[in-house]
Design an enzyme around this catalytic site. Structure first.
Site, PDB file in Angstrom:
ATOM      1  N   LYS A 103      11.871   1.730  66.250  1.00 17.04           N
ATOM      2  CA  LYS A 103      10.653   1.110  66.251  1.00 17.04           C
ATOM      3  C   LYS A 103      10.545   1.816  67.046  1.00 17.04           C
ATOM      4  O   LYS A 103      10.594   1.743  68.640  1.00 17.04           O
ATOM      5  CB  LYS A 103      10.303  -0.202  65.939  1.00 17.04           C
ATOM      6  N   SER A 160       5.761  -5.886  60.523  1.00 11.73           N
ATOM      7  CA  SER A 160       5.633  -4.527  60.681  1.00 11.73           C
ATOM      8  C   SER A 160       6.445  -3.290  61.401  1.00 11.73           C
ATOM      9  O   SER A 160       6.432  -2.356  61.411  1.00 11.73           O
ATOM     10  CB  SER A 160       4.972  -4.972  62.203  1.00 11.73           C
ATOM     11  N   SER A 193       7.687 -10.083  61.664  1.00 13.07           N
ATOM     12  CA  SER A 193       7.604  -8.315  60.881  1.00 13.07           C
ATOM     13  C   SER A 193       9.194  -8.114  61.477  1.00 13.07           C
ATOM     14  O   SER A 193       9.139  -7.254  60.917  1.00 13.07           O
ATOM     15  CB  SER A 193       7.383  -7.847  62.685  1.00 13.07           C
TER      16      SER A 193
END
Lengths: 456, 71
Positions: A76, A152, A176
């Site tokens: 990420k 996310s 997330s």
């Protein structure tokens, strides 16, 4: 397409494949397949190929290589990667200096032989459940590209679901990891709060920030977690002896029929009909909202004073509102956290494992980003964490597990889309989660096919 | 009427929140532009709902905040 991480590592270690071949193939796959999904923000080609050559040379010299030798992974875009700027999904940080070293968990994975190949898309500053990013685009769900991947850590979940990467890293502040894992049909882990080091991870809400892996199988997830943890896991418990209960009340409302069936199948596997109702879950979720908004708002306030218009508008307005919160409700939220933690520990006095849904249903459509809660249509971006946020407050370890596909064909237009559950253990009991996940995967109750992940 | 707010009442509530937002923003030296104001007002009202929920639970005096700092 990508094989299982464990298979790849064994093939490379025993000379059946070259790490360079694996990395070249992976980079080619990402270049050619990712435009359909929008998972990747940057490829790390040069570094990855150099690392692959080093692994191959060490194997040729008979030197030891780690358990993840030559396994490609993505991070990420909030994990530091040496030599490039950590964007946290924003353009606001682009003038920052490049990272001088990898984040601590990335260093541990590299020490285990894994090779970082890409940074992956996310909601700006991890504030969202959709991976709709005003700067880097929307990540599409590989199971149906007209639907959200969730967020996310959407790029991380979708890259695994698409079979492009066997292992990725994400962060979970309010869900997330768990939300996109559920919507994309992959495995994810939110470890015990504070277990994995956050050095080199761009923060969001320090009270809740947690990092963890995604993978196509629970075995690969365990392999990735143990490398991130820096040590092999302890002895796994006897799954048959575990006391399993299902969370009811708040966690039993608004569920898609496929989720109800899946939860029933899990409980049937354990021959358990036991349910637990946690107290004041709506207030626990509210406390998580308040702590997140205020800590995120405080973190960004210095930049919001001067550079507000550079933010994604949806992120900016939420951060601004959070920065305005007065002290009293924030402190009350932290006191409520303490109170809720006590009740969670009480729930584990008579149980070893709790089961809950991850979301109310499958991935919402991108052009209709709404979900139904309490009979009302509400924003998916703000509400996909309905079941993950309250549990965030306690900080217990949670395995995000995909239900096996429903073979009955029921479910109308949404049939065949992934659905996910949360498997919760007491703090530090990650091994119990992996043992439960593996048993349910073997029984065909959990596990959603990922291209390549079931080969070998 | 039965709990349904008129447009005028809704407008008055938004204006009241806007005034509150302006005061709170001054306290932290934040200027909120016209472009951002509707979104900030929306999110402030959302957070107020959550503040109401959190404040609605009476906790014992010895229930301390769960701050994570361990020296």
């Amino acid at each position: 397409m990508t094989l299982r991480a464990a298979t790849l590592a064994n093939n490379i270690r025993f000379g059946l494949r070259k790490a360079r071949d694996v990395i070249e193939t992976t980079l080619h796959t990402l270049e050619t397949h990712d435009p359909a999904y929008g998972c990747v923000t940057r490829l790390l080609s040069e570094r990855a190929l150099r690392a692959a050559d080093t692994i191959d040379a060490r194997i040729a010299d008979g030197e030891p290589v780690g358990p993840l030798a030559g396994v490609p992974f993505g991070v990420k875009d909030l994990f530091d990667v040496e030599g490039i700027v950590t964007t946290a999904g924003s353009t606001v940080l682009r003038e920052n200096a490049p990272a001088v070293q990898d984040a601590a968990v990335v260093r541990r994975l590299v020490a285990a032989g894994a090779i970082p190949v890409a940074t992956l898309n996310m909601d700006e500053f991890a504030y969202g459940f959709a991976t709709e990013n005003a700067h880097y685009g929307t990540t599409r769900n590989p199971r149906d590209p007209e639907r959200l991947a969730g967020g996310s850590s959407g790029g991380s979940a979708a890259a695994v679901a698409a079979g492009m990467l066997p292992l990725t890293l994400g962060s979970d502040t309010n869900g997330s990891i768990r939300v996109p894992a559920s919507l994309c049909g992959v495995w994810g882990l939110r470890p015990t709060q504070g277990r994995l080091p956050l050095q080199g991870v761009y923060p969001f809400a320090a009270s809740f920030d947690t990092i963890g892996p995604f993978a196509g199988t629970v075995g690969d997830l365990k392999l990735g977690f143990e490398a991130m943890d820096g040590k092999a896991g302890g002895e796994a418990p006897d799954v048959g002896a575990l006391r399993v209960a299902r969370l009811d009340g708040w966690f039993g409302r608004d569920l898609a029929p496929g989720l109800v069936d899946g939860l029933d199948r899990i409980m049937a596997f354990f021959s358990s009909t036991k349910t637990v109702e946690l107290p004041e879950v709506a207030r626990a979720r509210a406390a998580a909202f308040i702590i997140t908004a205020s800590e995120g708002g405080n973190l960004h306030l210095p930049r919001l004073r001067h550079r507000a218009m550079e933010y994604d508008p949806a992120t900016r307005d939420r951060l601004m509102a959070g920065a305005l919160l007065p002290a009293s409700p924030i402190i009350q939220a932290h006191r409520l956290r303490n109170w809720f933690r006590t009740h969670m520990h009480e729930a584990f006095r008579d149980n070893d494992i709790l089961i809950a849904p991850s979301t109310v249903g499958p991935a919402p459509r991108i052009d209709q980003p709404m979900i139904t809660v309490g009979g009302k249509s509400v924003s998916a971006r703000a509400n996909l964490g309905l079941f993950t946020q309250p549990l965030t407050l306690a900080g217990f370890p949670i395995l995000a597990a995909p239900l096996a596909p429903d073979a009955s064909g029921a479910g109308g237009a949404e049939a065949g889309l992934p659905l996910g559950v949360q498997i919760i253990a007491a703090p530090g009991q990650e091994q119990a989660l992996f043992a439960v996940g593996a048993a349910l995967e073997r029984a065909g109750v959990l596990g959603y096919p990922v291209r390549g992940a079931t080969e070998g | 009427m039965g709990g349904t707010r008129s447009e005028e009442e809704e407008r008055a509530e938004v204006l009241a929140t806007a005034r509150d937002v302006a005061v709170m923003a001054r306290q932290v030296d934040l200027v909120i532009s016209e472009d951002c104001l509707p979104g900030v007002i929306f999110n402030t009202e959302l957070l107020r709902g959550y503040v109401g929920l959190v404040d609605g639970l009476v906790l014992p005096d010895d229930c301390e905040p769960a701050f994570g700092y361990v020296p």
